[in-house]
Design a protein around this motif. Structure first.
Motif, short mmCIF file in Angstrom:
data_model
loop_
_atom_site.label_atom_id
_atom_site.label_comp_id
_atom_site.label_asym_id
_atom_site.label_seq_id
_atom_site.Cartn_x
_atom_site.Cartn_y
_atom_site.Cartn_z
N TYR A 405 0.82 -1.21 0.05
CA TYR A 405 -0.01 0.07 0.19
C TYR A 405 1.00 1.23 0.00
O TYR A 405 1.79 1.20 0.87
CB TYR A 405 -0.78 -0.02 1.27
N ILE A 406 0.46 2.26 -0.66
CA ILE A 406 1.36 3.49 -0.91
C ILE A 406 0.63 4.63 0.06
O ILE A 406 -0.52 4.83 -0.11
CB ILE A 406 1.49 3.98 -2.43
N ILE A 422 7.08 2.84 -9.04
CA ILE A 422 7.36 1.79 -7.89
C ILE A 422 6.84 0.44 -8.67
O ILE A 422 7.58 -0.53 -8.68
CB ILE A 422 6.72 1.99 -6.47
N LYS A 423 5.75 0.59 -9.36
CA LYS A 423 5.14 -0.35 -10.33
C LYS A 423 6.23 -0.99 -11.44
O LYS A 423 6.66 -1.89 -11.68
CB LYS A 423 3.83 -0.32 -10.84
N ASN A 424 6.88 0.22 -11.99
CA ASN A 424 7.66 -0.08 -13.09
C ASN A 424 9.03 -0.64 -12.49
O ASN A 424 9.73 -1.55 -13.20
CB ASN A 424 8.10 1.33 -13.63
N VAL A 425 9.69 -0.16 -11.23
CA VAL A 425 10.79 -0.76 -10.62
C VAL A 425 10.71 -2.19 -10.28
O VAL A 425 11.44 -3.01 -10.42
CB VAL A 425 11.51 0.27 -9.93
N PHE A 426 9.44 -2.19 -9.42
CA PHE A 426 9.20 -3.42 -9.01
C PHE A 426 8.15 -4.44 -9.59
O PHE A 426 6.97 -4.11 -8.81
CB PHE A 426 8.94 -3.27 -7.33
N PRO A 427 8.11 -4.83 -10.55
CA PRO A 427 6.98 -5.63 -11.07
C PRO A 427 6.35 -6.67 -10.25
O PRO A 427 5.24 -7.22 -10.22
CB PRO A 427 7.47 -6.36 -12.40
#
Length: 636
Positions: A405-406, A422-427
């Motif tokens: 959760y962000i 964050i989604k892009n770096v941590f799929p």
């Protein structure tokens, strides 16, 4: 009661009035005494305070201090009125005019000059000068002298706005309630309690969560300050209309005032005053129900176009979720248009236009009919938001994702951008939701951990604290928790088990010691500005062959600004084999880049009289060049 010696009393006064811890060396220099004598004095002061239920604390490597909430008790231990006034007068009075305005607004009645002087601990001449200065410089409000003393004058709406904004300025940059109280001037600490601050803060967070209202840290402090002022002035109503319009903002305002005042009976005038203050700060609820439902077909039309264009790129979307996001966002956009409240976020826009160019173009091409129907033209920031929602709803086919959760203290645009990055770096992460730090009360979703840009209240879920820019050390911090947080306690949590490897916040300018002269600070700022422009100038001369975008340039500038203090430390650095090999590769294979960047480093060294190590220089090259290419290059 046991008394302190005069020197010990003077040291106690320093502890009470200082805004930072004081170490032994500073006390030795101040009182021209040996370390042994000062240690003895501190022990005597500590014992004296303990007998009066006051604690003298020690911060490692910083010094001694008295908690802000207990400093007022120390004033009452001083034997004479003159000493009390002396202690109070030692507080910084740079904002004396503001203190007087807030003080009179909270009193909400005519105050005799004797009472003013006693409470504010100033002389009559100082008070009169400050009052004259206030009346000369302010148009909307003034201080009126009457038979009973002094009272604040002006239209109640303008008065509350001015005073709330002044009070908010004391809290600027703070996210923890105790820090709010620490920032209050001495006289105001007698008028507020920490419990009041907590009550107001939690009430607003709860209502923000209920209405899905996203506000920035600044506006959260503004609304909180208004509510504190309102509790003192709720019966001061002159020349204010009492009609209540049929807007959801009035429901939002009612819920806040109901909670803050602990009553269901709120006067219509109070609602009008708060809603006016909200509008002036750009705070509105996300939607109007009629508007929300009226654009459903328009949103479906936009999503159909987006879906068609995304299929051409091989992207599969979560259509229902995208419709929900856009219906909420676009109804909010039209509401902002209605009240002529437009916002632009250059950082978000540039990031999206460079990094997610295709999605930005899809957003731009899909809203033409919507713009024509509602006679509006979306700016690049709004199109960037739509692009973010498209990216957010691209389906991820991976299984066994870690649920996070962000929580963010910035506006919704930057928060969405942070979530996207964050989604892009941590799929491998499934982001199940995001919220403003100022709308957070509970998280209903079951998550493995929370990623937050600010300190959070006591909750049981582990929290990884990062900065809003998602820098390299933030990425390492998140990765570390993914690797070890659930299985091995290799990293220590704080006592409350909330913050994972809590970091120093480089953007907390409020805590920087600003005791230097303004001229010196201006000079330093000028040097940093010139360094930044020089760096960008040299990078621009490197030429083609580099894929430079806003991410890289921002990273370079931030890295340099964070590195400057290290350059002045002049620490000896050990030879790093990896750095030496990388440096040799850059010299041989990227000679033009190397030549120009080395000129930049030489210029900086001569200008600042510092030495920049190879390790420090190598970090710049890692931003400019492809890291994997450098590390995998065949030296033969």
């Amino acid at each position: 009661m046991e008394k302190l010696k005069q020197r010990q009393l003077d040291i106690l006064k320093l502890f009470v009035t200082s805004g930072k811890p004081i170490n032994t060396q500073e006390l030795c220099e101040k009182f021209d005494k040996s370390e042994r004598t000062i240690h003895y004095d501190v022990i005597e002061i500590k014992n004296f305070l303990q007998k009066n239920n006051i604690e003298l604390k020690m911060k490692s490597k910083q010094g001694y201090y008295i908690p802000a909430s207990e400093k007022i008790l120390c004033v009452n231990l001083v034997n004479t009125t003159d000493d009390k006034k002396h202690i109070a007068s030692l507080y910084q009075r740079k904002k004396l005019s503001e203190e007087i305005l807030i003080y009179l607004s909270l009193k909400n009645r005519a105050i005799s000059i004797e009472e003013c002087l006693q409470d504010l601990a100033i002389s009559q001449s100082t008070f009169i000068r400050a009052v004259n200065k206030i009346n000369e410089s302010r148009k909307a409000i003034n201080i009126i002298k009457c038979k009973s003393g002094y009272i604040l004058g002006g239209e109640e709406k303008e008065l509350r706005y001015e005073i709330a904004m002044l009070l908010s300025s004391y809290f600027e940059g703070k996210t923890i309630i105790n820090e709010w109280f620490d920032e209050l001037p001495y006289v105001l600490r007698n008028m507020f309690t920490i419990d009041q601050l907590i009550d107001v803060s939690e009430s607003i967070k709860e209502v923000n969560g209920k209405y899905n209202v996203w506000i920035s840290n600044k506006n959260f402090l503004n609304i909180s300050s208004y509510c504190l002022i309102q509790t003192f002035r709720k019966h001061a109503h002159k020349c204010v209309k009492d009609e209540v319009e049929d807007l959801e903002e009035f429901n939002y305002a009612y819920d806040i005032l109901r909670k803050v005042n602990h009553t269901d009976t709120i006067e219509a005038i109070e609602l009008s005053l708060l809603v006016d203050y909200m509008f002036r700060n750009g705070v509105i609820t996300p939607t109007e129900k009629t508007l929300f439902y009226s654009i459903e077909n328009d949103v479906n039309n936009i999503v159909d176009k987006i879906e068609s264009k995304c299929k051409g790129l091989g992207l599969v979307l979560s259509i229902n979720e995208l419709k929900k996001d856009l219906q909420l966002h676009l109804s909010h956009y039209l509401k902002l248009e209605k009240y002529n409240l437009k916002f632009e976020d250059v950082y978000v826009t540039e990031e999206i236009k460079v990094k997610y160019k295709n999605l930005f173009e899809i957003a731009s091409q899909s809203v033409n009919e919507f713009e024509n129907k509602f006679n509006t033209e979306m700016n690049d920031t709004e199109l960037s938001y739509i692009a973010i929602y498209i990216y957010k709803n691209i389906l991820n086919t991976k299984n066994d994702l870690t649920r996070v959760y962000i929580v963010c203290a910035t506006g919704k645009g930057l928060s969405n951008l942070l979530t996207t990055r964050i989604k892009n770096v941590f799929p491998q992460l499934e982001i199940v939701g995001q919220t403003s730090a100022f709308g957070l009360s509970t998280i209903s979703e079951k998550v493995d951990f929370i990623i937050s840009t600010v300190d959070l209240p006591e909750i049981t879920t582990p929290v990884v604290k990062i900065s809003v820019i998602l820098a390299d050390d933030d990425i390492q911090r998140i990765q570390g928790f993914i690797n070890f947080g659930k299985t091995e306690n290799k990293y220590s949590f704080q006592d409350n088990k909330l913050f994972y490897n809590k970091k120093y916040d480089p953007f907390n300018l409020v805590d920087i010691n600003m005791e230097s002269e303004k001229a010196e600070l201006a000079s330093i700022s000028g040097v940093i500005a010139k360094l930044t422009l020089t760096l960008l100038e040299y990078v621009s001369m490197i030429g083609e062959g580099l894929s430079l975008n806003s991410d890289i340039l921002l990273g370079l500038v931030i890295h340099m600004n964070m590195a400057i203090p290290r350059w002045f430390e002049e620490k000896e650095t050990e030879i790093d084999e990896e750095v030496e090999k990388g440096y040799e590769l850059i010299m041989n294979h990227y000679s033009e880049i190397y030549r120009k960047m080395e000129k930049f480093f030489e210029l900086v060294e001569k200008s600042l009289l510092v030495t920049i190590s190879r390790k420090e220089r190598y970090a710049f090259y890692m931003y400019l060049l492809n890291r994997e290419e450098i590390e995998n290059e065949d030296f033969n």
